[in-house]
Enzyme design. Structure first.
Site, PDB file in Angstrom:
ATOM      1  N   GLY A  59       0.781  -1.238   0.000  1.00 14.07           N
ATOM      2  CA  GLY A  59       0.000   0.000   0.000  1.00 14.07           C
ATOM      3  C   GLY A  59       0.807   1.278   0.000  1.00 14.07           C
ATOM      4  O   GLY A  59       0.381   2.283  -0.551  1.00 14.07           O
ATOM      5  N   PHE A  78     -13.880   3.089   4.405  1.00 13.61           N
ATOM      6  CA  PHE A  78     -12.886   2.257   3.720  1.00 13.61           C
ATOM      7  C   PHE A  78     -12.486   2.967   2.431  1.00 13.61           C
ATOM      8  O   PHE A  78     -13.331   3.296   1.602  1.00 13.61           O
ATOM      9  CB  PHE A  78     -13.442   0.864   3.410  1.00 13.61           C
ATOM     10  CG  PHE A  78     -12.357  -0.083   2.993  1.00 13.61           C
ATOM     11  CD1 PHE A  78     -11.638  -0.788   3.947  1.00 13.61           C
ATOM     12  CD2 PHE A  78     -12.021  -0.231   1.652  1.00 13.61           C
ATOM     13  CE1 PHE A  78     -10.601  -1.644   3.576  1.00 13.61           C
ATOM     14  CE2 PHE A  78     -10.985  -1.077   1.272  1.00 13.61           C
ATOM     15  CZ  PHE A  78     -10.277  -1.783   2.240  1.00 13.61           C
ATOM     16  N   ASP A  86      -5.739  -0.575  -1.658  1.00 13.33           N
ATOM     17  CA  ASP A  86      -6.511  -1.499  -2.482  1.00 13.33           C
ATOM     18  C   ASP A  86      -7.718  -2.062  -1.760  1.00 13.33           C
ATOM     19  O   ASP A  86      -7.859  -1.950  -0.549  1.00 13.33           O
ATOM     20  CB  ASP A  86      -5.640  -2.682  -2.904  1.00 13.33           C
ATOM     21  CG  ASP A  86      -5.457  -3.678  -1.759  1.00 13.33           C
ATOM     22  OD1 ASP A  86      -5.104  -3.245  -0.649  1.00 13.33           O
ATOM     23  OD2 ASP A  86      -5.694  -4.880  -1.959  1.00 13.33           O
ATOM     24  N   ARG A 140      -5.462   0.323  -6.694  1.00 17.28           N
ATOM     25  CA  ARG A 140      -4.218   0.959  -6.222  1.00 17.28           C
ATOM     26  C   ARG A 140      -3.802   2.102  -7.146  1.00 17.28           C
ATOM     27  O   ARG A 140      -3.129   3.029  -6.736  1.00 17.28           O
ATOM     28  CB  ARG A 140      -3.076  -0.066  -6.175  1.00 17.28           C
ATOM     29  CG  ARG A 140      -3.240  -1.137  -5.105  1.00 17.28           C
ATOM     30  CD  ARG A 140      -1.919  -1.857  -4.894  1.00 17.28           C
ATOM     31  NE  ARG A 140      -2.073  -3.133  -4.209  1.00 17.28           N
ATOM     32  CZ  ARG A 140      -2.137  -3.277  -2.888  1.00 17.28           C
ATOM     33  NH1 ARG A 140      -2.067  -2.227  -2.128  1.00 17.28           N
ATOM     34  NH2 ARG A 140      -2.266  -4.472  -2.341  1.00 17.28           N
TER      35      ARG A 140
HETATM   36  P1  IMP Z   1      -4.100  -1.665  10.838  1.00 21.24           P
HETATM   37  O1  IMP Z   1      -3.174  -2.759  11.259  1.00 21.24           O
HETATM   38  O2  IMP Z   1      -5.533  -1.977  11.173  1.00 21.24           O
HETATM   39  O3  IMP Z   1      -3.700  -0.294  11.283  1.00 21.24           O
HETATM   40  O4  IMP Z   1      -4.142  -1.701   9.267  1.00 21.24           O
HETATM   41  C1  IMP Z   1      -3.126  -1.281   8.492  1.00 21.24           C
HETATM   42  C2  IMP Z   1      -3.276  -1.792   7.095  1.00 21.24           C
HETATM   43  O5  IMP Z   1      -4.608  -2.187   6.764  1.00 21.24           O
HETATM   44  C3  IMP Z   1      -2.939  -0.680   6.140  1.00 21.24           C
HETATM   45  O6  IMP Z   1      -1.558  -0.613   5.915  1.00 21.24           O
HETATM   46  C4  IMP Z   1      -3.751  -1.063   4.912  1.00 21.24           C
HETATM   47  O7  IMP Z   1      -3.016  -1.941   4.110  1.00 21.24           O
HETATM   48  C5  IMP Z   1      -4.971  -1.770   5.475  1.00 21.24           C
HETATM   49  N1  IMP Z   1      -6.112  -0.835   5.560  1.00 21.24           N
HETATM   50  C6  IMP Z   1      -6.632  -0.270   6.668  1.00 21.24           C
HETATM   51  N2  IMP Z   1      -7.653   0.551   6.362  1.00 21.24           N
HETATM   52  C7  IMP Z   1      -7.772   0.507   5.020  1.00 21.24           C
HETATM   53  C8  IMP Z   1      -8.645   1.179   4.090  1.00 21.24           C
HETATM   54  O8  IMP Z   1      -9.513   1.999   4.406  1.00 21.24           O
HETATM   55  N3  IMP Z   1      -8.429   0.874   2.770  1.00 21.24           N
HETATM   56  C9  IMP Z   1      -7.485   0.016   2.345  1.00 21.24           C
HETATM   57  N4  IMP Z   1      -6.647  -0.620   3.183  1.00 21.24           N
HETATM   58  C10 IMP Z   1      -6.796  -0.371   4.512  1.00 21.24           C
END
Ligand code: IMP
Length: 182
Positions: free
Chosen positions: A48, A156, A163, A169
């Protein structure tokens, strides 16, 4: 086709490309000021953060180096599994370096808190976090970004590297996926 439902996905622009470009320049300027005269080592969290990192590093006016780490946390859907695993480790040591971990988005904070723990054990001189987006309302772990592009609501989002099931992306804007019908 989306990974889970098979239904058509709707997109609504949340942050325009021009606003992203401006903010990335500001963040880079701040990093350049904070690390004046030093080298910074940027670590992008795949996949990402790759587009954010690519734009950010070109705006930083210092000696830089880059590396990447890949972790799995979300699988193919929208919800975090809560389990983080390293899929691709760094190519080189970070001992004694000014490290900036570059994330696309801080959501629950599970990924970041895991990565900070892993990277801190490798004795960087400094370990900072740059995140393009931050969804503070979703936080489960108390972690913060040192350089945050935009705080966003609990939606989201896709585009500019983010993605949904590997799609979107390449969008130039950050968009909300499936906005609720007004
Ligand atoms: P966390 O561990 O919940 O903070 O999530 C981190 C990862 O989840 C990010 O680096 C993204 O890859 C994915 N992610 C979290 N929220 C979103 C979103 O709204 N769209 C897409 N990917 C997300």
């Amino acid at each position: 086709m989306p990974a889970t439902t098979g239904k058509e996905q709707k997109l609504k622009v949340l942050i325009r490309r021009s606003a992203i470009e401006k903010r990335v320049r500001e963040v880079a300027r701040q990093i350049t000021t904070d690390f004046k005269g030093q080298r910074v080592h940027l670590i992008g969290v795949l996949k990402g953060a790759c587009i954010f990192l690519s734009d950010l590093v070109r705006e930083i006016n210092l000696e830089t180096s880059i590396d990447f780490i890949a972790v799995s946390s979300y699988g193919k859907g929208k919800e975090s599994s809560g389990q983080v695993r390293v899929l691709k480790d760094l190519d080189s040591s970070i001992e004694g370096l000014n490290v900036i971990l570059v994330e696309d988005i801080l959501d629950t904070g599970l990924t970041l808190s895991y990565l900070l723990r892993v990277l801190q054990q490798r004795k960087p001189k400094v370990l900072r976090v740059a995140a393009l987006l931050d969804k503070p309302s979703r936080r489960l772990k108390q972690v913060e970004g040192d350089y945050v592009g935009f705080r966003i609501p609990n939606e989201f989002v896709v585009g500019y590297g983010l993605d949904f099931g590997e799609r979107y992306r390449n969008l130039k804007d950050v968009c909300i996926l499936n906005p609720p019908v007004a």
